[in-house]
Design a protein around this motif. Structure first.
Motif, short mmCIF file in Angstrom:
data_model
loop_
_atom_site.label_atom_id
_atom_site.label_comp_id
_atom_site.label_asym_id
_atom_site.label_seq_id
_atom_site.Cartn_x
_atom_site.Cartn_y
_atom_site.Cartn_z
N VAL A 1 5.91 50.65 71.96
CA VAL A 1 7.64 51.19 71.05
C VAL A 1 7.28 52.48 71.59
CG1 VAL A 1 9.18 50.61 69.01
CG2 VAL A 1 7.20 48.77 70.12
N THR A 2 8.54 52.72 72.76
CA THR A 2 8.21 54.04 72.35
C THR A 2 10.57 54.82 71.59
OG1 THR A 2 10.66 53.31 74.90
CG2 THR A 2 8.31 54.04 74.93
N ASP A 3 10.32 55.82 71.23
CA ASP A 3 11.32 55.86 69.89
C ASP A 3 12.60 55.21 70.49
OD1 ASP A 3 9.17 57.86 68.82
OD2 ASP A 3 9.75 58.92 69.99
N ALA A 4 13.26 55.41 71.80
CA ALA A 4 14.14 54.91 72.22
C ALA A 4 14.73 53.56 71.91
CB ALA A 4 13.91 54.81 74.11
N HIS A 5 13.10 52.70 72.31
CA HIS A 5 13.40 51.12 71.17
C HIS A 5 13.51 51.56 70.31
CE1 HIS A 5 10.48 50.67 75.24
NE2 HIS A 5 12.15 50.87 75.43
N ARG A 6 13.89 52.64 69.18
CA ARG A 6 13.78 52.67 67.36
C ARG A 6 15.26 52.30 67.62
NH1 ARG A 6 8.43 53.75 68.31
NH2 ARG A 6 6.85 52.25 67.09
N ARG A 7 15.70 53.62 68.09
CA ARG A 7 16.94 53.34 68.47
C ARG A 7 18.24 52.35 68.72
NH1 ARG A 7 15.28 58.98 70.29
NH2 ARG A 7 16.06 58.39 72.51
N VAL B 1 19.02 49.86 66.93
CA VAL B 1 18.44 48.18 66.28
C VAL B 1 18.98 47.96 64.98
CG1 VAL B 1 16.79 48.59 67.99
CG2 VAL B 1 16.44 49.55 65.71
N VAL B 2 18.76 46.35 64.72
CA VAL B 2 18.78 45.84 63.40
C VAL B 2 17.45 45.24 63.43
CG1 VAL B 2 21.17 46.24 63.10
CG2 VAL B 2 20.01 44.27 64.23
N ASP B 3 17.53 44.70 62.29
CA ASP B 3 16.56 44.74 61.49
C ASP B 3 16.58 42.81 61.49
OD1 ASP B 3 16.58 42.88 58.80
OD2 ASP B 3 17.75 44.51 58.45
N PRO B 4 15.11 41.95 62.43
CA PRO B 4 15.67 40.89 61.91
C PRO B 4 16.45 39.81 61.14
CG PRO B 4 13.08 41.30 61.93
CD PRO B 4 13.53 41.66 61.77
N MET B 5 16.79 40.19 60.02
CA MET B 5 17.12 39.73 58.97
C MET B 5 19.05 39.33 59.22
SD MET B 5 16.90 38.83 54.74
CE MET B 5 15.42 38.20 54.98
N THR B 6 18.54 41.08 59.23
CA THR B 6 20.09 41.71 59.48
C THR B 6 20.67 40.88 61.04
OG1 THR B 6 19.72 43.23 58.48
CG2 THR B 6 22.00 43.67 59.64
N GLY B 7 19.82 40.84 61.75
CA GLY B 7 20.28 40.51 63.13
C GLY B 7 20.69 38.87 63.14
N ARG C 1 6.89 45.44 64.82
CA ARG C 1 5.95 45.42 65.99
C ARG C 1 6.26 45.29 67.28
NH1 ARG C 1 3.47 41.03 63.78
NH2 ARG C 1 1.87 42.03 63.39
N MET C 2 7.62 44.00 67.63
CA MET C 2 8.47 44.01 68.45
C MET C 2 9.74 44.59 68.41
SD MET C 2 7.63 40.44 71.53
CE MET C 2 8.49 40.02 70.07
N ARG C 3 10.25 45.00 70.39
CA ARG C 3 11.89 45.35 70.20
C ARG C 3 12.22 44.21 71.04
NH1 ARG C 3 16.24 45.59 72.22
NH2 ARG C 3 17.31 47.15 72.41
N VAL D 1 11.09 43.17 74.82
CA VAL D 1 11.65 44.91 75.50
C VAL D 1 10.90 45.45 75.28
CG1 VAL D 1 12.73 47.13 75.15
CG2 VAL D 1 14.28 44.82 75.02
N SER D 2 9.98 45.38 74.39
CA SER D 2 8.05 46.50 73.21
C SER D 2 7.52 45.94 72.88
CB SER D 2 8.94 47.98 73.85
OG SER D 2 9.75 47.70 72.84
N GLY D 3 6.08 46.23 72.65
CA GLY D 3 6.02 45.35 71.56
C GLY D 3 5.19 44.22 71.89
N TYR D 4 5.07 43.85 72.82
CA TYR D 4 4.41 42.44 73.12
C TYR D 4 3.62 42.65 74.11
CZ TYR D 4 7.52 42.55 77.27
OH TYR D 4 7.57 42.46 78.40
N ILE D 5 2.71 41.94 74.54
CA ILE D 5 1.82 41.36 75.54
C ILE D 5 2.28 40.15 76.93
CG2 ILE D 5 -0.62 40.67 75.71
CD1 ILE D 5 -1.57 42.25 72.95
N PRO D 6 2.79 40.68 77.61
CA PRO D 6 3.55 39.69 78.67
C PRO D 6 2.69 38.75 78.95
CG PRO D 6 3.41 42.41 79.43
CD PRO D 6 2.72 41.86 78.22
N ASP D 7 1.15 38.44 78.61
CA ASP D 7 0.56 37.51 79.30
C ASP D 7 0.10 36.58 78.18
OD1 ASP D 7 0.17 38.50 81.57
OD2 ASP D 7 -2.53 39.12 81.44
#
Length: 294
Positions: free
Chosen positions: A151-157, A159-165, A192-194, A227-233
Motif C-alpha cells: 500500500v503506497t502513500d498514493a493509495h492512502r489519499r 479514500v474513505v474508511d469501510p463504514m463511511t464507504g 489493511r487493503m485498498r 488495488v493494494s494490500g492484498y495477496i493476488p493468489d
C-alpha cells in the motif's frame, strides 16, 4: 477449496456491514420527509438490526446505529456468530466511525474495528483528514508478507474508511431513489487493503422489515476491484474480483439524502451469503438552527 472460499465470501459480507463490516424509517416518516420540498431537513437517525445467513441458515446477528447531523455523523456497529455457526466458530466484532459533513459530502475522521475469534483479537484504527489517511495501525501488528502488494502513500489519499464507504449520500434535490443514485465508485482503505467498490443500478424492489421501514429500495450490483494490500493468489480475492452477482439493497435514512444497506447478497459455492435487516427504524430530527429557534 470451495468451502474456504465460501466462508471467506461470507466473512467479507458480514465485515462490510457489521464492521463497516462488511449494513430507513417508518413509511410515514421516511417517505413523508423525502417528499417535502420546503424545509431543509438534513438530520436523521437509524437503529437497525441484521441477520446473516448462509444458504438460508442463520450464522450471525448484528446491530448498526447511525446518527447524522447537519455538520457531522457517527456510526457504531456490532455483530457475533449465532445459530449453527456457533458450533464451528465463535466470534464477534464491533466498529465505529465519525466524521464531518462538508458541502454535503462525508469527510471521515476516525475509524476503529475490533474482531475477536477463538484464536485472537485484532483491532484496526484509522485516522483521516480531508480524505487522506494520517495514521493507521493493526494490533497485533501483521508479519510482513512478500506476496502482498504494498500500500503506497498514493493509495492512502482520496479514500474513505469501510463504514463511511457503506453510506451513499445523494447530492442535489432530485429523486432520492433514482437509478442514477446507484451509479458510482468508492475508494476504500480498511487499514489493511485498498480497494474500489463500484455500484451499478439493477432494479427497484419493495421491502418490509419486521420492524421499521417498508417501501422502495434501490438494488445495486457490487463490483470489487482490489488495488493494494492484498495477496493476488488468495482464493477469496480471486472469487470476489470475478463475482458479477453481488448485490446491495439501499434504503433511505429519514430526514436525509443518505442511503444505507438494507440487504447484502454475495453468492458462494455453498449458497448465498446474505445480510438482511430485520429492524430498520429511522427518525428525522430538525436542524440545529430550527431547534434553537423553538
Amino acid at each position: 477449496m470451495n468451502i474456504r472460499v465460501s466462508f471467506a465470501a461470507r466473512r467479507t459480507a458480514i465485515t462490510s456491514l457489521l464492521r463497516s463490516g462488511p449494513l430507513a424509517g417508518l413509511l410515514a416518516v421516511g417517505l413523508g420527509v423525502i417528499a417535502q420540498p420546503a424545509p431543509a431537513v438534513a438530520q436523521g437517525k437509524l437503529d437497525a438490526r441484521y441477520e446473516a445467513t448462509l444458504a438460508g441458515i442463520e450464522v450471525g446477528k448484528g446491530a448498526w446505529v447511525i446518527e447524522i447531523t447537519d455538520d457531522g455523523y457517527a456510526a457504531a456497529a456490532n455483530g457475533a456468530t449465532s445459530g449453527v455457526m456457533q458450533a464451528f466458530s465463535r466470534g464477534n466484532g464491533s466498529g465505529e466511525a465519525q466524521g464531518r459533513i462538508v458541502n454535503g459530502q462525508f469527510v471521515p475522521m476516525n475509524y476503529k474495528a475490533t474482531t475477536t475469534s477463538a484464536k485472537k483479537t485484532e483491532t484496526i484504527r484509522i485516522t483521516l483528514a480531508n480524505g487522506n489517511v494520517k495514521d493507521s495501525s493493526i494490533e497485533p501488528e501483521q508479519p510482513p508478507d512478500a506476496d502482498r502488494i504494498p500500500v503506497t502513500d498514493a493509495h492512502r489519499r482520496g479514500v474513505v474508511d469501510p463504514m463511511t464507504g457503506s453510506f451513499l449520500r445523494v447530492p442535489g434535490t432530485g429523486d432520492l431513489m433514482s437509478p442514477d443514485s446507484c451509479r458510482l465508485s468508492t475508494p476504500i482503505f480498511d487499514g489493511r487493503m485498498r480497494y474500489d467498490l463500484r455500484l451499478e443500478y439493477k432494479r427497484t424492489e419493495m421491502v418490509k422489515a419486521e420492524k421499521g421501514y417498508q417501501g422502495a429500495v434501490l438494488v445495486c450490483g457490487i463490483y470489487f476491484t482490489p488495488v493494494s494490500g492484498y495477496i493476488p493468489d488468495r482464493a477469496a480475492i480471486k472469487y470476489l474480483t470475478g463475482q458479477r452477482n453481488m448485490e446491495v439493497w439501499l434504503a433511505p435514512i429519514a430526514g436525509t439524502r443518505v442511503l444505507v444497506p438494507f440487504r447484502l447478497k454475495i453468492p458462494t459455492p455453498l449458497g448465498n451469503a446474505v445480510l438482511q435487516a430485520t429492524q430498520f427504524v429511522t427518525t428525522a430530527t430538525p436542524p440545529k438552527s430550527a431547534s434553537r429557534t423553538q
